[in-house]
Design a protein around this motif. Sequence first.
Motif, PDB file in Angstrom:
ATOM      1  N   ALA A   1       5.480 -16.588   2.492  1.00  0.00           N
ATOM      2  CA  ALA A   1       5.729 -16.693   1.045  1.00  0.00           C
ATOM      3  C   ALA A   1       6.031 -15.309   0.456  1.00  0.00           C
ATOM      4  O   ALA A   1       6.948 -15.150  -0.353  1.00  0.00           O
ATOM      5  CB  ALA A   1       4.523 -17.311   0.350  1.00  0.00           C
ATOM      6  N   GLY A   2       5.271 -14.303   0.892  1.00  0.00           N
ATOM      7  CA  GLY A   2       5.486 -12.948   0.389  1.00  0.00           C
ATOM      8  C   GLY A   2       6.852 -12.417   0.793  1.00  0.00           C
ATOM      9  O   GLY A   2       7.566 -11.815  -0.019  1.00  0.00           O
ATOM     10  N   ALA A   3       7.220 -12.645   2.034  1.00  0.00           N
ATOM     11  CA  ALA A   3       8.499 -12.141   2.541  1.00  0.00           C
ATOM     12  C   ALA A   3       9.669 -12.792   1.807  1.00  0.00           C
ATOM     13  O   ALA A   3      10.618 -12.108   1.396  1.00  0.00           O
ATOM     14  CB  ALA A   3       8.592 -12.397   4.047  1.00  0.00           C
ATOM     15  N   VAL A   4       9.591 -14.102   1.606  1.00  0.00           N
ATOM     16  CA  VAL A   4      10.677 -14.803   0.893  1.00  0.00           C
ATOM     17  C   VAL A   4      10.780 -14.255  -0.536  1.00  0.00           C
ATOM     18  O   VAL A   4      11.873 -14.020  -1.049  1.00  0.00           O
ATOM     19  CB  VAL A   4      10.428 -16.341   0.896  1.00  0.00           C
ATOM     20  CG1 VAL A   4      11.325 -17.048  -0.103  1.00  0.00           C
ATOM     21  CG2 VAL A   4      10.623 -16.904   2.303  1.00  0.00           C
ATOM     22  N   ALA A   5       9.621 -14.016  -1.154  1.00  0.00           N
ATOM     23  CA  ALA A   5       9.632 -13.571  -2.556  1.00  0.00           C
ATOM     24  C   ALA A   5      10.222 -12.173  -2.725  1.00  0.00           C
ATOM     25  O   ALA A   5      10.882 -11.893  -3.722  1.00  0.00           O
ATOM     26  CB  ALA A   5       8.222 -13.616  -3.125  1.00  0.00           C
ATOM     27  N   CYS A   6       9.999 -11.281  -1.780  1.00  0.00           N
ATOM     28  CA  CYS A   6      10.414  -9.882  -2.022  1.00  0.00           C
ATOM     29  C   CYS A   6      11.610  -9.437  -1.193  1.00  0.00           C
ATOM     30  O   CYS A   6      12.082  -8.318  -1.374  1.00  0.00           O
ATOM     31  CB  CYS A   6       9.239  -8.924  -1.818  1.00  0.00           C
ATOM     32  SG  CYS A   6       8.731  -8.728  -0.104  1.00  0.00           S
ATOM     33  N   TYR A   7      12.104 -10.285  -0.308  1.00  0.00           N
ATOM     34  CA  TYR A   7      13.173  -9.832   0.598  1.00  0.00           C
ATOM     35  C   TYR A   7      14.353  -9.229  -0.177  1.00  0.00           C
ATOM     36  O   TYR A   7      14.902  -8.212   0.201  1.00  0.00           O
ATOM     37  CB  TYR A   7      13.640 -10.992   1.488  1.00  0.00           C
ATOM     38  CG  TYR A   7      14.582 -10.549   2.593  1.00  0.00           C
ATOM     39  CD1 TYR A   7      14.210  -9.544   3.482  1.00  0.00           C
ATOM     40  CD2 TYR A   7      15.851 -11.113   2.732  1.00  0.00           C
ATOM     41  CE1 TYR A   7      15.058  -9.112   4.482  1.00  0.00           C
ATOM     42  CE2 TYR A   7      16.708 -10.691   3.735  1.00  0.00           C
ATOM     43  CZ  TYR A   7      16.309  -9.698   4.614  1.00  0.00           C
ATOM     44  OH  TYR A   7      17.154  -9.272   5.604  1.00  0.00           O
ATOM     45  N   ASN A   8      14.736  -9.885  -1.271  1.00  0.00           N
ATOM     46  CA  ASN A   8      15.875  -9.384  -2.057  1.00  0.00           C
ATOM     47  C   ASN A   8      15.440  -8.818  -3.403  1.00  0.00           C
ATOM     48  O   ASN A   8      16.215  -8.818  -4.357  1.00  0.00           O
ATOM     49  CB  ASN A   8      16.892 -10.520  -2.258  1.00  0.00           C
ATOM     50  CG  ASN A   8      17.543 -10.905  -0.944  1.00  0.00           C
ATOM     51  OD1 ASN A   8      17.847 -10.047  -0.112  1.00  0.00           O
ATOM     52  ND2 ASN A   8      17.731 -12.201  -0.729  1.00  0.00           N
ATOM     53  N   ASP A   9      14.204  -8.323  -3.483  1.00  0.00           N
ATOM     54  CA  ASP A   9      13.685  -7.774  -4.737  1.00  0.00           C
ATOM     55  C   ASP A   9      14.183  -6.327  -4.873  1.00  0.00           C
ATOM     56  O   ASP A   9      13.468  -5.363  -4.603  1.00  0.00           O
ATOM     57  CB  ASP A   9      12.144  -7.847  -4.706  1.00  0.00           C
ATOM     58  CG  ASP A   9      11.510  -7.410  -6.019  1.00  0.00           C
ATOM     59  OD1 ASP A   9      12.190  -6.731  -6.822  1.00  0.00           O
ATOM     60  OD2 ASP A   9      10.321  -7.719  -6.225  1.00  0.00           O
ATOM     61  N   GLU A  10      15.428  -6.202  -5.309  1.00  0.00           N
ATOM     62  CA  GLU A  10      16.070  -4.872  -5.349  1.00  0.00           C
ATOM     63  C   GLU A  10      15.327  -3.866  -6.229  1.00  0.00           C
ATOM     64  O   GLU A  10      15.178  -2.712  -5.831  1.00  0.00           O
ATOM     65  CB  GLU A  10      17.537  -4.982  -5.771  1.00  0.00           C
ATOM     66  CG  GLU A  10      18.455  -5.584  -4.694  1.00  0.00           C
ATOM     67  CD  GLU A  10      18.402  -4.857  -3.342  1.00  0.00           C
ATOM     68  OE1 GLU A  10      18.197  -3.625  -3.332  1.00  0.00           O
ATOM     69  OE2 GLU A  10      18.535  -5.529  -2.311  1.00  0.00           O
ATOM     70  N   PRO A  11      14.843  -4.255  -7.436  1.00  0.00           N
ATOM     71  CA  PRO A  11      14.112  -3.254  -8.230  1.00  0.00           C
ATOM     72  C   PRO A  11      12.908  -2.695  -7.458  1.00  0.00           C
ATOM     73  O   PRO A  11      12.660  -1.499  -7.473  1.00  0.00           O
ATOM     74  CB  PRO A  11      13.660  -4.035  -9.474  1.00  0.00           C
ATOM     75  CG  PRO A  11      14.636  -5.156  -9.572  1.00  0.00           C
ATOM     76  CD  PRO A  11      15.032  -5.514  -8.172  1.00  0.00           C
TER      77      PRO A  11
END
Length: 369
Positions: free
Chosen positions: A268-278
């Motif tokens: 869940a953590g990986a999916v949430a932040c994988y494309n969290d560019e900021p």
Amino acid sequence: MDLSRRLLLGAAAGGAALSLAKTASAAEAVAPPLLGPAPGVARLGLNENPYGPAPSAIKAMTEALSTGAYYPGGGIQRLMEMIAERHGVTPDHIIVSSGSGELLNAIALAYGMKGTLISTNLFWDAYFKFAEDKGVKTVRVPLKADYSHDFVAMEAAITPATSLISVCNPNNPTGILEKAADIHAFAKAASAKTTVLIDEAYIELSEQPVSNSVVDLIRAGHNIAITRTFSKIYGMAGIRVGYVISTPANIAKIRPYVMGGMNSVGLAGAVACYNDEPFLTYSRAKIVEAREMVMAAVKSAGLTALPSATNFVWVNVGMNANIVRERMEAKKILIRGVYGTHTNWSRVSMGKLPDVERYCKALPEVIRA
Ligand SMILES: Cc1ncc(COP(=O)(O)O)c(C=O)c1O
């Protein structure tokens, strides 16, 4: 047993539990914490990134706890699809598991069963040791005097017995990033002879992560694998998420050796932040800021360090690095000491800025002491 007696015994047990809990909490006052650094300790020895996890990941992981009863199942496919999309490949090019170390072990076994593994005499070699321990033969080609890779010698070391040749880029503990053109030329040429593995654990911290990666060669069908991790730029070392990208043929060879799998909180953590560019921009910026502080401190202490594209710096401390490590430890600053025959080199990781400041301040003192 009647109810009153059971209640009585229950209460007695409760009392015993309470006094045990009291003893435990007294012990906790001195015992190190279960997770993370002890209070007052600057933990700068393990290449962790305390700027993570991303707030987006923390939120998703907190929510995921309530579904902890269920196996992660289909969610793994979602993460594989996200990774595939970013890299322009299909999900059958990917395995996700509990950290890239686990996948590197699987790769070392999968290929080590069929032949000899080649790498260098200085790299993050836990998976080579893991395979050697099981009887796998390895060859270690020396780095050049400036600690860059000797790609000519590495390619020349490939024989018909070789099943895999691996490079850590950027390298650990040196921090050196090879030029994109050089790593591409090597990977292309060597992959015509054997499987090439590039450990790209720190590549997202480099300035041009896309052009520095050889994933474009995998896209073009070359016999190459790369490993990546959520432990570094994503700051999720304790959560254990990593992945491998390779050709579907190589993935089919590696998959049977993977034992770790995924846990749903990490997923869940990986999916949430994988494309969290900021977040990724913030994480990289903090690491660069810390690195510049360390480089300045190294220079003003009259020392030198290798150029680093990572969240650590390899410093030539001009004396035995174990002594420097011990003196730092006395100040509750944890860094790395001697690596093999490189006795004067010590690695320091980019932790929180106040901790890095403590290292910078202590450096001139510990080398003089
Ligand atoms: C170069 C390199 N590769 C792989 C790993 C393993 O990382 P993880 O298993 O946390 O993904 C590390 C850990 O420090 C590393 O430095």
